[in-house]
Design a protein around this motif. Structure first.
Motif, PDB file in Angstrom:
ATOM      1  N   ARG A   1      51.499  45.072  37.405  1.00  0.00           N
ATOM      2  CA  ARG A   1      51.191  44.644  38.898  1.00  0.00           C
ATOM      3  C   ARG A   1      50.019  43.655  38.918  1.00  0.00           C
ATOM      4  NH1 ARG A   1      50.247  51.083  41.112  1.00  0.00           N
ATOM      5  NH2 ARG A   1      51.928  51.686  40.117  1.00  0.00           N
ATOM      6  N   ARG A   2      49.567  43.111  37.518  1.00  0.00           N
ATOM      7  CA  ARG A   2      48.760  42.077  37.455  1.00  0.00           C
ATOM      8  C   ARG A   2      49.353  40.566  37.975  1.00  0.00           C
ATOM      9  NH1 ARG A   2      46.556  41.415  31.810  1.00  0.00           N
ATOM     10  NH2 ARG A   2      45.731  39.586  32.844  1.00  0.00           N
ATOM     11  N   PHE A   3      50.863  40.779  37.750  1.00  0.00           N
ATOM     12  CA  PHE A   3      51.504  39.628  38.126  1.00  0.00           C
ATOM     13  C   PHE A   3      52.098  39.402  39.877  1.00  0.00           C
ATOM     14  CE2 PHE A   3      51.377  39.745  33.871  1.00  0.00           C
ATOM     15  CZ  PHE A   3      51.119  38.559  33.381  1.00  0.00           C
TER      16      PHE A   3
ATOM     17  N   HIS B   1      44.088  43.651  38.822  1.00  0.00           N
ATOM     18  CA  HIS B   1      43.776  42.443  38.904  1.00  0.00           C
ATOM     19  C   HIS B   1      44.437  41.382  38.156  1.00  0.00           C
ATOM     20  CE1 HIS B   1      40.609  44.239  41.730  1.00  0.00           C
ATOM     21  NE2 HIS B   1      40.429  45.085  40.779  1.00  0.00           N
ATOM     22  N   ARG B   2      44.408  39.970  38.764  1.00  0.00           N
ATOM     23  CA  ARG B   2      45.168  39.129  37.778  1.00  0.00           C
ATOM     24  C   ARG B   2      44.690  38.967  36.436  1.00  0.00           C
ATOM     25  NH1 ARG B   2      49.902  36.604  37.701  1.00  0.00           N
ATOM     26  NH2 ARG B   2      49.590  34.870  36.236  1.00  0.00           N
ATOM     27  N   ASP B   3      43.143  39.110  36.393  1.00  0.00           N
ATOM     28  CA  ASP B   3      42.548  39.077  35.125  1.00  0.00           C
ATOM     29  C   ASP B   3      42.305  40.425  34.336  1.00  0.00           C
ATOM     30  OD1 ASP B   3      40.554  39.652  36.757  1.00  0.00           O
ATOM     31  OD2 ASP B   3      39.250  38.333  35.977  1.00  0.00           O
ATOM     32  N   ARG B   4      42.347  41.669  35.062  1.00  0.00           N
ATOM     33  CA  ARG B   4      42.235  42.839  34.139  1.00  0.00           C
ATOM     34  C   ARG B   4      42.688  43.909  35.096  1.00  0.00           C
ATOM     35  NH1 ARG B   4      38.336  41.676  38.116  1.00  0.00           N
ATOM     36  NH2 ARG B   4      37.590  43.255  39.619  1.00  0.00           N
ATOM     37  N   ILE B   5      42.574  45.293  34.462  1.00  0.00           N
ATOM     38  CA  ILE B   5      42.747  46.453  35.099  1.00  0.00           C
ATOM     39  C   ILE B   5      41.753  47.137  35.004  1.00  0.00           C
ATOM     40  CG2 ILE B   5      44.585  48.477  34.991  1.00  0.00           C
ATOM     41  CD1 ILE B   5      46.392  46.679  33.385  1.00  0.00           C
TER      42      ILE B   5
END
Length: 433
Positions: A55-57, A167-171
């Protein structure tokens, strides 16, 4: 029940975290921490579930698999296993039912629970939610997020707030349990974007934004007459009620199925009438078998056809009696199919039965005079063999491909076709009978 009585209810909305992916990771633990996608693996498949790493992508459920591959080329794609997910879903429900018999499943991975009567034994809503989450984690090694509120609408909103976020940089792991206490409904609702309300799709959102409505608070302050002029009286009243957290629906544990059906998307378009008819018979055979297992039949039978250009048509036939026999439905829908031109290419075919009830077998004078075959006896024999030896033990000649019977599993093709087989053996149309 009075409004004050309903406000005293404690309703939970339990939503499994990335359910299909999480179930797959139990048997593929080496994939933990990687972007994993479950769904149709072929070019016409869709994503059923994505791990939070995927999901980050920007990969999410209902996204075309081809788009998901572009967004996350290094993701691991796994075909769905509806049978396994159904079994695990049953195990999850057994845990729910330890706390209350009032469980209303919405799908395999989420349900409403009314735990009002369980508070004296198990504690308040937050305590019950925590116990359920712990049991699911300990016994099934799965994650679950729970919303707690005075009604179903608010509980579902609360469960979203409790879930992990990618999120793009973290979960962010999420709180696991979010509680909306009676009296705090407006404090929770007002800051939310208005599209979080049930019934606010793109068209409605556009109309609301033209009225300056961005948040639930904006909607709540809008005069009902203005809202009715833009949306219509019924939808205006519906959204105005949700904006103040009003929802008087009960948790319904015994919801009966309204229809039973199956549809398949094909990896390659089908153009031949004989080919389409073979697929129709496979679908009818699978749907009627499911009905007989549940002891029901249908009066209305619907054929769904989606063409290569995504144009979809449906045609329905209603019978006087409730039926569950394959051959009767084949005889009903074959003339309907004959009136549809498949030459543009059929992308999807589906069959469903509705107006469910107890099957009725009515023998007519024509049946006796014509000495027609006893399909009921043949069907009973087929069901008995399949129950004993498996669904692929016996079938119609048209269902044989590569020397094996092409079976239809419940939930199969739910997310589109996987990679197509390299070779199929064709059959003459008269073999379908």
């Amino acid at each position: 029940m009075s409004d004050s009585g309903r406000r005293m209810r404690t309703v939970l909305h339990a939503d499994m975290d990335a359910f299909f992916v999480s179930v797959e990771l139990r048997r593929r633990p080496e994939l933990a921490g990687q972007p994993v996608v479950v769904g149709g693996t072929g070019n016409r498949g869709v994503v059923a579930a994505a791990s939070y790493e995927a999901r980050r992508f920007g990969v999410h459920s209902a996204l075309p698999s081809t788009v998901a591959r572009r967004r996350c080329p290094h993701a691991v794609f796994l075909p769905g296993d509806h049978t396994l997910y159904s079994e695990v879903s049953r195990q999850v429900r057994e845990i729910f039912e330890r706390y209350t018999p009032l469980v209303e499943p919405l799908s395999l991975d989420e349900a409403f629970l009314d735990v009002t009567g369980a508070r004296r034994l198990f504690g308040d809503g937050r305590a019950i939610a925590a116990q359920i989450r712990a049991a699911i984690a300990d016994e099934l090694d799965l994650g679950c997020s729970v919303g707690v509120a005075p009604n179903k609408f608010l509980a579902k909103l609360a469960s979203v707030e409790a879930k992990p976020r990618a999120h793009r940089d973290r979960i962010d792991p999420g709180e696991g349990v979010t509680v909306i206490q009676p009296g705090s409904e407006q404090e929770f609702l007002d800051p939310l974007p208005v599209q979080r309300l049930w019934g606010v799709g793109p068209a409605t959102l556009d109309k609301l934004q033209r009225l300056g409505v961005v948040t639930v608070a904006d909607l709540r302050r809008l005069d009902l007459s203005v809202l009715s002029t833009s949306l219509g009286a019924n939808q205006a009243r519906h959204l105005a009620a949700l904006a103040v957290g009003a929802d008087d629906r009960d948790v319904e544990p015994d919801r009966e199925a309204k229809s039973i059906g199956h549809e398949e998307t094909y990896a390659q378009d089908k153009h031949s009438p004989a080919e389409i008819r073979r697929e129709l018979i496979r679908l009818i055979d699978a749907v009627t078998q499911r009905m007989r297992k549940q002891g029901v039949g249908a009066r209305t039978w619907t054929l769904k056809v989606r063409f290569a250009g995504f144009v979809t048509i449906t045609r329905s036939v209603t019978t006087q009696n409730t039926v569950d026999e394959s051959q009767e439905i084949i005889d009903l829908l074959t003339p309907v199919l004959a009136g549809i031109d498949p030459s543009p290419g059929v992308r999807l075919l589906g069959v469903s039965g509705s107006n469910l009830g107890t099957p009725v077998a009515q023998l007519t004078f024509d049946d006796v005079a014509d000495e027609r075959p006893d399909w009921h006896a043949a069907t009973d024999a087929l069901d008995e063999i399949r129950d004993k030896f498996g669904s692929d033990a016996i079938g119609r000649g048209s269902s044989i491909v590569g020397g094996r019977i092409r079976t239809i599993k419940r939930g199969g093709q739910q997310w589109g076709p996987d990679q197509p087989p390299s070779r199929e053996i064709s059959h003459e149309d008269d073999a379908t009978r």
